[in-house]
Scaffold this motif. Sequence first.
Motif, PDB file in Angstrom:
ATOM      1  N   THR B 183      -4.569  25.894  40.083  1.00  0.00           N
ATOM      2  CA  THR B 183      -3.355  25.193  39.663  1.00  0.00           C
ATOM      3  C   THR B 183      -2.262  26.183  39.291  1.00  0.00           C
ATOM      4  OG1 THR B 183      -4.196  25.067  37.425  1.00  0.00           O
ATOM      5  CG2 THR B 183      -4.578  23.157  38.839  1.00  0.00           C
ATOM      6  N   SER B 184      -2.367  27.426  39.814  1.00  0.00           N
ATOM      7  CA  SER B 184      -1.346  28.408  39.467  1.00  0.00           C
ATOM      8  C   SER B 184      -0.706  28.975  40.727  1.00  0.00           C
ATOM      9  CB  SER B 184      -1.981  29.555  38.678  1.00  0.00           C
ATOM     10  OG  SER B 184      -2.865  30.260  39.519  1.00  0.00           O
ATOM     11  N   TYR B 185       0.441  29.643  40.551  1.00  0.00           N
ATOM     12  CA  TYR B 185       1.092  30.314  41.679  1.00  0.00           C
ATOM     13  C   TYR B 185       0.163  31.347  42.306  1.00  0.00           C
ATOM     14  CZ  TYR B 185       5.718  28.404  40.653  1.00  0.00           C
ATOM     15  OH  TYR B 185       6.778  27.572  40.487  1.00  0.00           O
ATOM     16  N   MET B 186      -0.658  31.970  41.472  1.00  0.00           N
ATOM     17  CA  MET B 186      -1.580  32.981  41.992  1.00  0.00           C
ATOM     18  C   MET B 186      -2.518  32.383  43.034  1.00  0.00           C
ATOM     19  SD  MET B 186      -3.028  35.684  39.252  1.00  0.00           S
ATOM     20  CE  MET B 186      -2.805  34.600  37.877  1.00  0.00           C
ATOM     21  N   GLY B 187      -2.988  31.166  42.734  1.00  0.00           N
ATOM     22  CA  GLY B 187      -3.866  30.477  43.682  1.00  0.00           C
ATOM     23  C   GLY B 187      -3.133  30.198  44.994  1.00  0.00           C
ATOM     24  N   THR B 188      -1.897  29.682  44.869  1.00  0.00           N
ATOM     25  CA  THR B 188      -1.103  29.405  46.068  1.00  0.00           C
ATOM     26  C   THR B 188      -0.952  30.681  46.896  1.00  0.00           C
ATOM     27  OG1 THR B 188       0.167  28.061  44.527  1.00  0.00           O
ATOM     28  CG2 THR B 188       0.932  28.151  46.803  1.00  0.00           C
ATOM     29  N   PHE B 189      -0.638  31.763  46.170  1.00  0.00           N
ATOM     30  CA  PHE B 189      -0.444  33.055  46.814  1.00  0.00           C
ATOM     31  C   PHE B 189      -1.701  33.494  47.562  1.00  0.00           C
ATOM     32  CE2 PHE B 189      -1.270  37.611  46.278  1.00  0.00           C
ATOM     33  CZ  PHE B 189      -0.212  38.148  46.993  1.00  0.00           C
ATOM     34  N   LEU B 190      -2.854  33.375  46.907  1.00  0.00           N
ATOM     35  CA  LEU B 190      -4.110  33.807  47.532  1.00  0.00           C
ATOM     36  C   LEU B 190      -4.400  33.018  48.812  1.00  0.00           C
ATOM     37  CD1 LEU B 190      -6.496  34.347  44.488  1.00  0.00           C
ATOM     38  CD2 LEU B 190      -5.615  36.061  46.078  1.00  0.00           C
ATOM     39  N   VAL B 191      -4.161  31.703  48.739  1.00  0.00           N
ATOM     40  CA  VAL B 191      -4.468  30.881  49.917  1.00  0.00           C
ATOM     41  C   VAL B 191      -3.490  31.199  51.057  1.00  0.00           C
ATOM     42  CG1 VAL B 191      -4.748  28.544  50.791  1.00  0.00           C
ATOM     43  CG2 VAL B 191      -5.449  29.099  48.454  1.00  0.00           C
ATOM     44  N   PHE B 192      -2.217  31.337  50.725  1.00  0.00           N
ATOM     45  CA  PHE B 192      -1.246  31.751  51.745  1.00  0.00           C
ATOM     46  C   PHE B 192      -1.686  33.066  52.392  1.00  0.00           C
ATOM     47  CE2 PHE B 192       2.512  29.242  49.920  1.00  0.00           C
ATOM     48  CZ  PHE B 192       2.635  28.466  51.061  1.00  0.00           C
ATOM     49  N   LEU B 193      -2.056  34.000  51.546  1.00  0.00           N
ATOM     50  CA  LEU B 193      -2.451  35.323  52.022  1.00  0.00           C
ATOM     51  C   LEU B 193      -3.625  35.209  52.992  1.00  0.00           C
ATOM     52  CD1 LEU B 193      -2.010  38.333  51.803  1.00  0.00           C
ATOM     53  CD2 LEU B 193      -3.497  38.383  49.819  1.00  0.00           C
ATOM     54  N   TYR B 194      -4.598  34.402  52.597  1.00  0.00           N
ATOM     55  CA  TYR B 194      -5.780  34.228  53.445  1.00  0.00           C
ATOM     56  C   TYR B 194      -5.414  33.597  54.779  1.00  0.00           C
ATOM     57  CZ  TYR B 194      -9.893  32.009  55.361  1.00  0.00           C
ATOM     58  OH  TYR B 194     -10.867  31.590  56.209  1.00  0.00           O
ATOM     59  N   VAL B 195      -4.615  32.540  54.706  1.00  0.00           N
ATOM     60  CA  VAL B 195      -4.362  31.760  55.914  1.00  0.00           C
ATOM     61  C   VAL B 195      -3.484  32.509  56.913  1.00  0.00           C
ATOM     62  CG1 VAL B 195      -3.342  29.624  56.787  1.00  0.00           C
ATOM     63  CG2 VAL B 195      -4.734  29.581  54.736  1.00  0.00           C
ATOM     64  N   TRP B 196      -2.521  33.286  56.407  1.00  0.00           N
ATOM     65  CA  TRP B 196      -1.575  33.939  57.340  1.00  0.00           C
ATOM     66  C   TRP B 196      -1.957  35.372  57.702  1.00  0.00           C
ATOM     67  CZ3 TRP B 196      -0.320  29.568  58.548  1.00  0.00           C
ATOM     68  CH2 TRP B 196       0.412  28.651  57.782  1.00  0.00           C
ATOM     69  N   LEU B 197      -2.940  35.951  57.061  1.00  0.00           N
ATOM     70  CA  LEU B 197      -3.268  37.361  57.290  1.00  0.00           C
ATOM     71  C   LEU B 197      -3.482  37.718  58.776  1.00  0.00           C
ATOM     72  CD1 LEU B 197      -3.636  40.067  55.878  1.00  0.00           C
ATOM     73  CD2 LEU B 197      -6.069  39.575  55.681  1.00  0.00           C
TER      74      LEU B 197
END
Lengths: 333, 314
Positions: B183-197
Amino acid sequence: MIAAVDFTHVSRQFGSGAAAVRAVDDVSLAIAEGEFFAMLGPSGSGKTTCLRLISGFESPNEGTIRIFGQDMGAVPPNRRHVNTVFQDYALFPHMTVRDNVAYGLMVRGMDRRTRLARAEEMLALVHLPEFGGRKPGQLSGGQRQRVALARALVNEPRVLLLDEPLGALDLKLREAMQDELKSLQKRLGITFVFVTHDQGEALSMADRVAVFSRGKIVQTGSPAEVYERPATRFVADFVGSSNVLSPEQSARLGGPARWTSLRPEAIRLAGEGTPGTVTALRYLGAGTRVAVALEAGLDLGVLLPAGAPVPAPGEAVRLTWERSAMHAMEGEE
Amino acid sequence: MSAALEPAHPPRGPGDRLTGLFWRRPWVLLALLLAPPLLWLGVVYVGSLVALLWQSFYSIDEFSGMVVPELTLKTYAELLRPSNADVILRTATMAAAVTLASAVLAFPIAYYAARYAKGRWKAAFYLGVMLPLWSSYLVKVYAWKLILAKEGIVTWAFEGLGAGNLLNAVLAIPVIGGNSLSTSYMGTFLVFLYVWLPFMILPMQASLERVPATMLEASSDLGARPGQTFRHVILPLAMPGVIAGSIFTFSLTLGDYIIPQIVGSSRLFIGQAVYTLQGTAGNIPLAAAFAVVPILIMLVYLAVARRLGAFDAL
């Protein structure tokens, strides 16, 4: 006197176990300071690996390499007083010609103004004074070659290595560059070591030639020595394609009962001598190469100078040569 | 004298006659080949984009809620209202962070694959990078929600290692922290990072692959230390690949509306704003204006990259 480059029993092996290839096999050699030295051989003979051993991109499995007496065992390429002109020139495409030439000075921390001035001097030396602002992609092959030369020389190396320096140039340019490299070397007094598979290039430029075959040096000597007195059948054949005679053939033609080399240009057509039949002609411009089948079941290549009468295929001719032109070679190979 | 030479063989059916036509009039073939993609690109693709841009210059009548089809900059002014500008800033910051992190993470992977991996290892590399792209995006995102949840495996692992306090400390960081990772920006960031890497790794690897080994040797030969070779030769030559990859990661993050919906705080990103505005709110002009923002950001980004010489090695 200390040799500029000294190999002592150097071997370099690629792969391991049964698939191992000894690219350089127990090579010892000494290149004197100020010498123009050629490493000549067919592809896969180990000459390029030797060059890379000097520049430091390869390390020997056995033996020692010294440059001006200093053991290069633990010295990486960027700390050797050696620079290379690469076969594909390896110019940095994203930099201007000037920045390419100044690269070696930049990484040493020389300030921009001084290094660019030095780069301009080097470009003038290789006759490209107005090209500093261009990108390598905008130059012709010959011009790139000169930039690569300037880039290597700007570091004032004690030994300059050239890997097939003229291989990518057309014939006319190659001849011009041969003269230019030679005079540049004389002027700078730097030791030049170059690798080539072109025997003409090696003979015309080098002070001394080492002929490589299968990872070993088979002969080292001045161009005249290598050409006129080849040590082995391989050298005789590779350097200037000689007629190689077996001991029996040689003896039958009045030579020593040894493996013998007889240069095509030493043979003349005459009214008397060994009889044979012309089987093929190859016009070379400056002469004609005639293949003659001797009655002894042996083919000899004969080089007739331009202007001499050329026989027709099928014609019976007689061949004659000085006995001293039959050079006996050592060894069986 | 002999008779005129006959053709080697007479035309054998319509296929042969067509080939003859193409040979005599090469533009016919060119036109036939180009028409479908040009139609697609010109009408369906660019056409709808222009229609979208056009609508962003319409506005909405505040009383009736109807779209007023008159050209105005009113909607763009609305975009600059603090609540909307926040959305833009938040999205752009996230996109920049994701791009930067994926570039840093992708480089060693791409470098290894381009320089060292051979045969079987190279195949393993491609498989490893592409495999995540083959599975459903939604499944991956929901899987990440579970992984990052308060009861999820990350929390469990941190506690198991006795580092639960560390996680709590990270989550206590203002703005980027939150109740849990999911529920944090960090989580959003991690998932974005994973998906677009993968979209960063692949172009990077392609550009590194094109750098000849002799170029690196030349640099070292001229006296450069490995770090200098990296800065002056490898990085500039890899830059077109890095830029290509960053276009993907940046624009994909700018436009995504599902990941921040599922993982993260409930604050809106541009994609979500567009989604709600065109749907329930029925404010098509503002939705269109929002959609223009990523395009503008990308154009500015590319102009700056070009200015900095990122395309010099192309």
